[in-house]
Design an enzyme around this catalytic site. Structure first.
Site, PDB file in Angstrom:
ATOM      1  N   CYS A 112      -1.449   9.251  -1.332  1.00 15.11           N
ATOM      2  CA  CYS A 112      -0.114   9.159  -1.957  1.00 15.11           C
ATOM      3  C   CYS A 112       0.216  10.375  -2.813  1.00 15.11           C
ATOM      4  O   CYS A 112       1.370  10.586  -3.170  1.00 15.11           O
ATOM      5  CB  CYS A 112      -0.020   7.906  -2.799  1.00 15.11           C
ATOM      6  SG  CYS A 112      -0.717   6.476  -1.990  1.00 15.11           S
ATOM      7  N   HIS A 249       5.897   8.616  -7.112  1.00 10.73           N
ATOM      8  CA  HIS A 249       5.475   7.929  -5.887  1.00 10.73           C
ATOM      9  C   HIS A 249       5.926   6.478  -5.979  1.00 10.73           C
ATOM     10  O   HIS A 249       5.707   5.815  -6.996  1.00 10.73           O
ATOM     11  CB  HIS A 249       3.954   8.036  -5.752  1.00 10.73           C
ATOM     12  CG  HIS A 249       3.378   7.118  -4.729  1.00 10.73           C
ATOM     13  ND1 HIS A 249       3.922   6.975  -3.471  1.00 10.73           N
ATOM     14  CD2 HIS A 249       2.319   6.272  -4.774  1.00 10.73           C
ATOM     15  CE1 HIS A 249       3.210   6.094  -2.787  1.00 10.73           C
ATOM     16  NE2 HIS A 249       2.237   5.648  -3.562  1.00 10.73           N
ATOM     17  N   ASN A 279       6.176   1.049   0.051  1.00 16.35           N
ATOM     18  CA  ASN A 279       5.354   2.196  -0.314  1.00 16.35           C
ATOM     19  C   ASN A 279       5.052   2.987   0.964  1.00 16.35           C
ATOM     20  O   ASN A 279       4.369   2.485   1.850  1.00 16.35           O
ATOM     21  CB  ASN A 279       4.073   1.669  -0.974  1.00 16.35           C
ATOM     22  CG  ASN A 279       3.076   2.752  -1.326  1.00 16.35           C
ATOM     23  OD1 ASN A 279       3.167   3.880  -0.864  1.00 16.35           O
ATOM     24  ND2 ASN A 279       2.095   2.396  -2.143  1.00 16.35           N
TER      25      ASN A 279
END
Ligand code: 4VN
Length: 322
Positions: A112, A249, A279
């Site tokens: 990420c 993020h 996500n």
């Protein structure tokens, strides 16, 4: 020339939309649980395009929007934790698909945080005379590595890609950066383990699906993300109040709110689109950046902090003047 600027931004997400209600048909979960715990309402899932297809579609958009010919691209970096293959790299596949014959292409594996890590690497290479135009893309098809029987992780993720085209520039656009890695916490997010078999000849390895210790990662993020943003701001010699937008993020809306509180910054400076995409790991910040630019939320001259965090474990912040 010693610096670079973003000349265009683009994102691509697959058309298939899977709502929380759709997921509650497949597993014991509910729209109310997912929404209140994560902020996610739906996610886009790829049923045909692989990570390189989404990334190449972003690459084509970047070329079209900027007017930069494919032959002028010197560098393609793809950040991904769900590549098409061990080799060729996803970036090499993108290079072939968009016909960028003169580019150097490779992937970055930092989950990420990948997009911020890739930007930092591109930034360093753009100091060399041979590199003038760089494509930095975050692309993921996490749906192919998710364990759809594990409701604690399956509800969190989605597929998509986003990226930027960078060009060398005389102006000062990179203000500060901070990268940190925490390998001792590597077991908190794991996917695609390929153990060495004791037998010879060994059977072809099967990849392990995605697993996450959610509590540990959540705790890590609430401590380490504000710390990374503060270090990057200190290196940029700016006060956090001078940052116009914090693009975090999109791991969990609650984490984003908590980071805003810890930094003592208004939530309005933290754009959120996790409701639409879930996500998307390395793709989440470039998708958000492209949307904010398109909507006029982010404008030239504004100061933007991009912060990634996740698998590794890793964190990374880059502060730019857009
Ligand atoms: C960074 C983070 C996460 C993450 C961790 C935990 C979590 C996302 C746990 C508690 C649960 C709701 C969901 Cl902080 C994931 C990544 C990977 O990209 C990176 N959600 N949750 C609950 O019970 O409320």
């Amino acid at each position: 020339m010693n610096d670079w600027k973003i000349v265009s931004t683009a994102s691509v997400t697959p058309n298939k939309v899977v709502t929380n209600d759709d997921l509650s048909q497949l597993m014991d979960t509910s729209d109310e649980w997912i929404r209140s715990r994560t902020g996610i309402k739906r996610r886009h899932i790829s049923t045909s395009q692989n990570t390189s297809d989404l990334a190449a579609a972003v690459g084509k958009k970047l070329l079209l929007e900027s007017g930069c010919p494919a032959q002028d691209v010197d560098l393609i970096i793809v950040a991904t934790m769900s590549p098409d293959s061990y080799t060729p790299s996803t970036a090499a596949l993108v290079q072939g698909k968009i016909g960028a014959g003169h580019a150097v292409a490779f992937d970055i594996s930092a989950a990420c945080s990948g997009f911020v890590y890739a930007l930092t690497v591109a930034s360093a290479l753009l100091k060399k005379p041979a590199f003038n135009h760089a494509m930095v893309i975050g692309s993921e098809t996490l749906s192919k590595i998710i364990n759809w029987e594990d409701r604690s992780t399956a509800v969190l993720f989605g597929d998509g890609a986003g990226g930027v085209l960078l060009s060398t520039s005389a102006d000062h656009h990179l203000l500060g950066e901070d990268l940190a890695s925490f390998g001792q916490l590597g077991d908190k997010i794991v996917a695609g383990q390929t153990p060495v078999a004791s037998a010879f000849p060994a059977p072809v390895a099967k990849l392990s699906p995605f697993t996450m210790d959610g509590r540990a990662v959540y705790k890590f993020a609430t401590h380490e993300v504000p710390a990374s943003i503060k270090r990057a701001a200190a290196k940029a010699q700016i006060d956090l109040d001078q940052v116009d937008h914090f693009l975090l993020h999109q791991a969990n809306a609650r984490i984003i709110r908590q980071v805003a509180r810890r930094l003592n910054q208004p939530l309005a400076k933290f754009p959120i689109n996790i409701d639409e995409y879930g996500n998307t790991s390395a793709a989440s910040e470039p998708i958000l950046l492209a949307e904010c630019v398109k909507k006029g939320v982010i404008n030239h001259g504004e100061i933007v902090a991009l912060a990634g965090f996740g698998g590794g474990l890793t964190t990374g912040t880059i502060i730019i003047k857009y």
